[in-house]
Design an enzyme around this catalytic site. Structure first.
Site, PDB file in Angstrom:
ATOM      1  N   GLU A 175       7.768   7.975  -5.439  1.00 11.70           N
ATOM      2  CA  GLU A 175       7.545   7.124  -6.349  1.00 11.70           C
ATOM      3  C   GLU A 175       6.230   6.127  -5.807  1.00 11.70           C
ATOM      4  OE1 GLU A 175       8.449   7.356  -9.843  1.00 11.70           O
ATOM      5  OE2 GLU A 175       9.779   9.000  -8.986  1.00 11.70           O
ATOM      6  N   TYR A 208       1.945  15.937  -3.463  1.00 13.02           N
ATOM      7  CA  TYR A 208       2.381  16.521  -4.702  1.00 13.02           C
ATOM      8  C   TYR A 208       1.869  17.687  -4.798  1.00 13.02           C
ATOM      9  CZ  TYR A 208       5.114  12.549  -6.854  1.00 13.02           C
ATOM     10  OH  TYR A 208       5.958  11.646  -6.958  1.00 13.02           O
ATOM     11  N   ASN A 240       6.215   8.372 -20.668  1.00 15.36           N
ATOM     12  CA  ASN A 240       6.554   6.978 -20.209  1.00 15.36           C
ATOM     13  C   ASN A 240       5.502   5.910 -20.955  1.00 15.36           C
ATOM     14  OD1 ASN A 240       7.409   4.494 -19.051  1.00 15.36           O
ATOM     15  ND2 ASN A 240       6.829   5.190 -17.006  1.00 15.36           N
ATOM     16  N   TYR A 251      -8.292  17.336 -19.473  1.00 14.03           N
ATOM     17  CA  TYR A 251      -7.023  16.693 -19.490  1.00 14.03           C
ATOM     18  C   TYR A 251      -7.120  15.423 -18.852  1.00 14.03           C
ATOM     19  CZ  TYR A 251      -2.040  16.005 -18.675  1.00 14.03           C
ATOM     20  OH  TYR A 251      -0.595  15.210 -18.699  1.00 14.03           O
ATOM     21  N   TYR A 286      -1.616   8.247  -4.253  1.00 14.47           N
ATOM     22  CA  TYR A 286      -0.718   8.531  -5.141  1.00 14.47           C
ATOM     23  C   TYR A 286      -1.290   9.244  -6.382  1.00 14.47           C
ATOM     24  CZ  TYR A 286       3.186   7.872  -8.500  1.00 14.47           C
ATOM     25  OH  TYR A 286       4.101   7.987  -9.421  1.00 14.47           O
ATOM     26  N   LYS A 325       0.361  15.449 -12.305  1.00 12.44           N
ATOM     27  CA  LYS A 325      -0.451  15.163 -13.175  1.00 12.44           C
ATOM     28  C   LYS A 325      -1.839  15.956 -13.212  1.00 12.44           C
ATOM     29  CE  LYS A 325       2.038  10.961 -14.825  1.00 12.44           C
ATOM     30  NZ  LYS A 325       2.915  10.927 -13.575  1.00 12.44           N
TER      31      LYS A 325
END
Ligand SMILES: *[C@@H]1O[C@H](CO)[C@@H](O)[C@H](O)[C@H]1NC(C)=O
Ligand SMILES: *[C@@H]1O[C@H](CO)[C@@H](O)[C@H](O)[C@H]1NC(C)=O
Ligand SMILES: *[C@@H]1O[C@H](CO)[C@@H](O)[C@H](O)[C@H]1NC(C)=O
Length: 346
Positions: free
Chosen positions: A123, A154, A182, A227, A238, A242
């Site tokens: 996170e 990621y 979210n 997108y 980070y 996505k």
């Protein structure tokens, strides 16, 4: 003569180390043990198995634990959640969220001298509380941050074995997609969306919006030219699924909102994505998207990278567990404590 002396000295040294660290004997033989000595103390010739204890399943959800050799060709790993194995585990993986969300139940038993506690967190700092209490507790960090002891992004691009001649994209019938569950009006990404959507139509999917086609992000997004790969918070490195899965794997051009363009360019080619900061305002970005919609050859340029690279998605959580085993195997026998976890991560 001199060489012999050296050898003897090194054997003597090994014995001394062995005696003082007898309990950590599994750690030592990989480093210097000569053969005869191995026999005497009964250590097998093959490297000992590394035991990695997963203290909690991340977010309290049971995950697969398969063989690291089969999955990643990392041999000699024993992954376990059996706390009885704590005294012989070379590494203990502790997932941050479960630690702070669950009354700080760190292992209560004394930490063996050879054992490393690994702080695992994927996170962002915005969503990682209670870091200050953890200074001086862990030996290694494992996160998406590039300077972690065990760095796991990621996703990443890796070179194709053969350069492709042309890029075939999924058929596109729509313009801009966004998948978000979210939803938070306070988030920068939602504010940006509200502005952008005044100038260009955006189809929104997720919890409070449209359902995904067959509950599948890639299938849904691949029909779109663009997108919105908007992160929930903006921090160095980070850059989450996505970007890697939702956009790149779908064959859709990512419009990113996250860390700086320069930071993205450390991961993907400069001409493979659009950064919201490339434009002075959302209206200008919308105009550019509409221009690209009309200019097929210019649009196609965003996929040049596909001739050279494929996308690797981190396999949560098995890849992480296995990388810890690999790190133990390749680590030097030095001691390390993360004394400044909070300031380092934030
Ligand atoms: C939280 O801690 C309790 C008691 O230590 C444990 O039984 C439970 O499984 C933990 N929950 C998670 C999500 O790890
Ligand atoms: C498409 O874009 C390219 C490169 O930006 C440009 O040279 C070309 O004139 C454009 N074509 C049209 C029809 O606008
Ligand atoms: C791990 O950190 C603890 C706590 O600071 C320290 O006492 C121990 O020596 C460290 N162990 C290793 C193997 O680095």
């Amino acid at each position: 003569m001199r060489r012999r002396l050296c050898q003897r000295l090194s054997v003597a040294l090994s014995v001394a180390i062995l005696l003082s660290f007898y309990k950590s004997v599994q750690d030592i033989p990989q480093i210097i043990l000569p053969h005869p000595l191995q026999k005497r103390i009964g250590v097998s010739k093959t490297p000992p198995t590394v035991t990695v204890l997963i203290w909690w399943y991340p977010f309290g959800k049971k995950t697969n634990i398969r063989d690291c050799n089969t999955l990643f060709k990392i041999s000699g790993c024993r992954l376990t959640t059996n706390r009885q194995l704590y005294p012989v585990s070379q590494a203990v993986i502790i997932h941050h969220r479960d630690l702070t969300g669950n009354g700080s139940q760190l292992p209560a038993e004394r930490r063996p001298s050879f054992q490393r506690w690994v702080w695992m967190n994927f996170e962002s700092p915005t969503h990682s509380s209670g870091l200050e209490k953890l200074n001086g507790v862990f030996n290694w960090t494992m996160s998406y941050k590039r300077d972690s002891d065990i760095f796991i992004p990621y996703g990443y691009l890796y070179p194709k074995k053969r350069v492709g001649r042309r890029v075939v994209l999924p058929a596109k019938s729509k313009l801009v997609a966004w998948v978000i569950s979210n939803w938070n009006e306070e988030h920068d990404r939602v504010k940006y969306y509200h502005q952008l959507s005044q100038y260009v139509h955006i189809d929104v999917y997720g919890k409070y919006h449209n359902d995904l086609q067959n509950n599948n992000v890639v299938q849904t997004v691949s029909r779109y030219k663009f997108y919105l790969a908007f992160e929930n918070s903006q921090h160095v490195d980070y850059i989450t699924e996505k970007l890697w899965r939702n956009a790149l794997m779908s064959g859709s051009v990512p419009i990113v909102l996250g860390p700086s363009r320069a930071n993205y360019e450390q991961y993907i080619p400069p001409d493979s994505f659009i950064h919201v900061n490339d434009f002075s305002n959302p209206k200008k970005l919308a105009e550019y998207l509409l221009f690209l919609d009309k200019n097929e050859s210019r649009y196609q340029k965003y996929f040049d990278w596909k001739r050279l690279y494929s996308v690797h998605l981190a396999m949560f959580w098995e890849e992480l567990y296995c990388k810890v085993c690999q790190a133990v195997k390749s680590a030097k026998a030095n001691y390390n404590t993360i004394s400044n976890l909070a300031s380092w991560f934030q």
